[in-house]
Write a protein that holds these residues in place. Sequence first.
Motif, PDB file in Angstrom:
ATOM      1  N   MET A   1       0.759  -1.353  -0.202  1.00 37.87           N
ATOM      2  CA  MET A   1       0.057  -0.090   0.163  1.00 37.87           C
ATOM      3  C   MET A   1       0.812   0.873  -0.081  1.00 37.87           C
ATOM      4  O   MET A   1       1.738   1.347   0.650  1.00 37.87           O
ATOM      5  CB  MET A   1      -0.822   0.153   1.308  1.00 37.87           C
ATOM      6  N   THR A   2       0.565   2.156  -0.555  1.00 40.48           N
ATOM      7  CA  THR A   2       1.269   3.387  -0.731  1.00 40.48           C
ATOM      8  C   THR A   2       0.968   4.295   0.397  1.00 40.48           C
ATOM      9  O   THR A   2      -0.130   4.446   0.910  1.00 40.48           O
ATOM     10  CB  THR A   2       0.769   4.309  -2.172  1.00 40.48           C
ATOM     11  N   LYS A   3       2.007   4.739   1.029  1.00 38.61           N
ATOM     12  CA  LYS A   3       2.132   5.902   2.133  1.00 38.61           C
ATOM     13  C   LYS A   3       1.670   7.060   1.551  1.00 38.61           C
ATOM     14  O   LYS A   3       2.076   7.553   0.398  1.00 38.61           O
ATOM     15  CB  LYS A   3       3.166   5.887   2.872  1.00 38.61           C
ATOM     16  N   GLN A   4       0.538   7.672   2.289  1.00 40.73           N
ATOM     17  CA  GLN A   4       0.279   9.168   1.717  1.00 40.73           C
ATOM     18  C   GLN A   4       0.252  10.086   3.006  1.00 40.73           C
ATOM     19  O   GLN A   4       0.175   9.682   4.339  1.00 40.73           O
ATOM     20  CB  GLN A   4      -1.075   9.038   1.250  1.00 40.73           C
ATOM     21  N   ILE A   5       0.337  11.334   2.654  1.00 40.27           N
ATOM     22  CA  ILE A   5       0.051  12.397   3.623  1.00 40.27           C
ATOM     23  C   ILE A   5      -1.313  12.781   3.663  1.00 40.27           C
ATOM     24  O   ILE A   5      -2.180  12.450   2.745  1.00 40.27           O
ATOM     25  CB  ILE A   5       1.069  13.473   3.331  1.00 40.27           C
ATOM     26  N   SER A   6      -1.825  13.591   4.640  1.00 39.99           N
ATOM     27  CA  SER A   6      -3.153  14.022   4.506  1.00 39.99           C
ATOM     28  C   SER A   6      -3.419  14.937   3.324  1.00 39.99           C
ATOM     29  O   SER A   6      -2.370  15.648   3.019  1.00 39.99           O
ATOM     30  CB  SER A   6      -3.661  14.873   5.841  1.00 39.99           C
ATOM     31  N   CYS A   7      -4.657  15.275   2.922  1.00 43.92           N
ATOM     32  CA  CYS A   7      -5.040  16.224   2.078  1.00 43.92           C
ATOM     33  C   CYS A   7      -4.535  17.613   2.307  1.00 43.92           C
ATOM     34  O   CYS A   7      -4.118  18.510   1.390  1.00 43.92           O
ATOM     35  CB  CYS A   7      -6.488  16.130   1.803  1.00 43.92           C
ATOM     36  N   GLU A   8      -4.880  18.055   3.605  1.00 47.03           N
ATOM     37  CA  GLU A   8      -4.592  19.346   4.144  1.00 47.03           C
ATOM     38  C   GLU A   8      -2.809  19.520   4.065  1.00 47.03           C
ATOM     39  O   GLU A   8      -2.495  20.727   3.728  1.00 47.03           O
ATOM     40  CB  GLU A   8      -4.738  19.381   5.595  1.00 47.03           C
ATOM     41  N   SER A   9      -2.279  18.520   4.274  1.00 45.91           N
ATOM     42  CA  SER A   9      -0.612  18.629   4.336  1.00 45.91           C
ATOM     43  C   SER A   9      -0.404  19.017   2.900  1.00 45.91           C
ATOM     44  O   SER A   9       0.576  19.679   2.293  1.00 45.91           O
ATOM     45  CB  SER A   9       0.108  17.460   5.038  1.00 45.91           C
ATOM     46  N   HIS A  10      -0.866  18.073   1.997  1.00 46.58           N
ATOM     47  CA  HIS A  10      -0.613  18.196   0.599  1.00 46.58           C
ATOM     48  C   HIS A  10      -0.940  19.574  -0.052  1.00 46.58           C
ATOM     49  O   HIS A  10      -0.221  20.065  -0.875  1.00 46.58           O
ATOM     50  CB  HIS A  10      -1.524  17.010  -0.210  1.00 46.58           C
ATOM     51  N   ASP A  11      -2.009  20.214   0.493  1.00 43.41           N
ATOM     52  CA  ASP A  11      -2.271  21.513   0.122  1.00 43.41           C
ATOM     53  C   ASP A  11      -1.195  22.637   0.080  1.00 43.41           C
ATOM     54  O   ASP A  11      -0.810  23.152  -0.615  1.00 43.41           O
ATOM     55  CB  ASP A  11      -3.667  22.058   0.578  1.00 43.41           C
ATOM     56  N   TYR A  12      -0.582  22.594   1.393  1.00 39.95           N
ATOM     57  CA  TYR A  12       0.686  23.464   1.427  1.00 39.95           C
ATOM     58  C   TYR A  12       1.899  23.014   0.659  1.00 39.95           C
ATOM     59  O   TYR A  12       2.459  24.046   0.279  1.00 39.95           O
ATOM     60  CB  TYR A  12       1.199  23.204   3.129  1.00 39.95           C
ATOM     61  N   PHE A  13       2.097  21.963   0.330  1.00 34.22           N
ATOM     62  CA  PHE A  13       3.192  21.660  -0.743  1.00 34.22           C
ATOM     63  C   PHE A  13       2.736  22.189  -2.091  1.00 34.22           C
ATOM     64  O   PHE A  13       3.500  22.554  -2.952  1.00 34.22           O
ATOM     65  CB  PHE A  13       3.221  20.015  -0.837  1.00 34.22           C
ATOM     66  N   GLU A  14       1.195  22.280  -2.444  1.00 37.32           N
ATOM     67  CA  GLU A  14       0.959  22.411  -3.844  1.00 37.32           C
ATOM     68  C   GLU A  14       1.022  23.927  -3.803  1.00 37.32           C
ATOM     69  O   GLU A  14       1.332  24.592  -4.689  1.00 37.32           O
ATOM     70  CB  GLU A  14      -0.451  22.005  -3.937  1.00 37.32           C
ATOM     71  N   ILE A  15       0.679  24.627  -2.655  1.00 39.07           N
ATOM     72  CA  ILE A  15       0.755  26.085  -2.552  1.00 39.07           C
ATOM     73  C   ILE A  15       2.159  26.649  -2.844  1.00 39.07           C
ATOM     74  O   ILE A  15       2.496  27.591  -3.679  1.00 39.07           O
ATOM     75  CB  ILE A  15       0.267  26.601  -1.171  1.00 39.07           C
ATOM     76  N   VAL A  16       3.302  25.916  -2.232  1.00 44.55           N
ATOM     77  CA  VAL A  16       4.521  26.532  -2.228  1.00 44.55           C
ATOM     78  C   VAL A  16       5.290  26.324  -3.651  1.00 44.55           C
ATOM     79  O   VAL A  16       5.957  27.012  -4.377  1.00 44.55           O
ATOM     80  CB  VAL A  16       5.637  26.000  -1.291  1.00 44.55           C
ATOM     81  N   CYS A  17       4.675  25.149  -4.459  1.00 48.96           N
ATOM     82  CA  CYS A  17       5.083  24.913  -5.763  1.00 48.96           C
ATOM     83  C   CYS A  17       4.527  26.013  -6.722  1.00 48.96           C
ATOM     84  O   CYS A  17       5.072  26.419  -7.779  1.00 48.96           O
ATOM     85  CB  CYS A  17       4.860  23.337  -6.247  1.00 48.96           C
ATOM     86  N   MET A  18       3.015  26.210  -6.370  1.00 46.18           N
ATOM     87  CA  MET A  18       2.358  27.300  -7.429  1.00 46.18           C
ATOM     88  C   MET A  18       3.146  28.605  -7.160  1.00 46.18           C
ATOM     89  O   MET A  18       3.173  29.334  -8.285  1.00 46.18           O
ATOM     90  CB  MET A  18       1.144  27.328  -6.993  1.00 46.18           C
ATOM     91  N   ARG A  19       3.587  28.779  -5.921  1.00 44.99           N
ATOM     92  CA  ARG A  19       4.390  30.265  -5.758  1.00 44.99           C
ATOM     93  C   ARG A  19       5.607  30.057  -6.132  1.00 44.99           C
ATOM     94  O   ARG A  19       6.321  31.230  -6.073  1.00 44.99           O
ATOM     95  CB  ARG A  19       3.981  30.819  -4.507  1.00 44.99           C
TER      96      ARG A  19
END
Length: 84
Positions: A1-19
């Motif tokens: 099974m793939t280990k995953q982070i929470s959706c909320e945590s993922h959002d922060y990574f997406e924000i820094v990449c977008m900016r």
Amino acid sequence: MTKQISCESHDYFEIVCMRHSKIQLTLKDHRSVLGVARDIIRKASSELIVVDSSEGVVEVDLIDVVVLKALNNPIEAHNFEMVF
């Protein structure tokens, strides 16, 4: 099974990449990665954040990150720290 982070945590990574934010990652093994967030990619069953660092392009598995800091960015509201 793939280990995953929470959706909320993922959002922060997406924000820094977008900016394309300047970030510092602290990893589970206490290493630190400093650079500019570029993208999130998938390799095999892992999601990786791509960071342009002084050592070149670094890919870090999101599940290995314990602290994400966005720092020294021109807009003060874009600087934050998240502990996972």
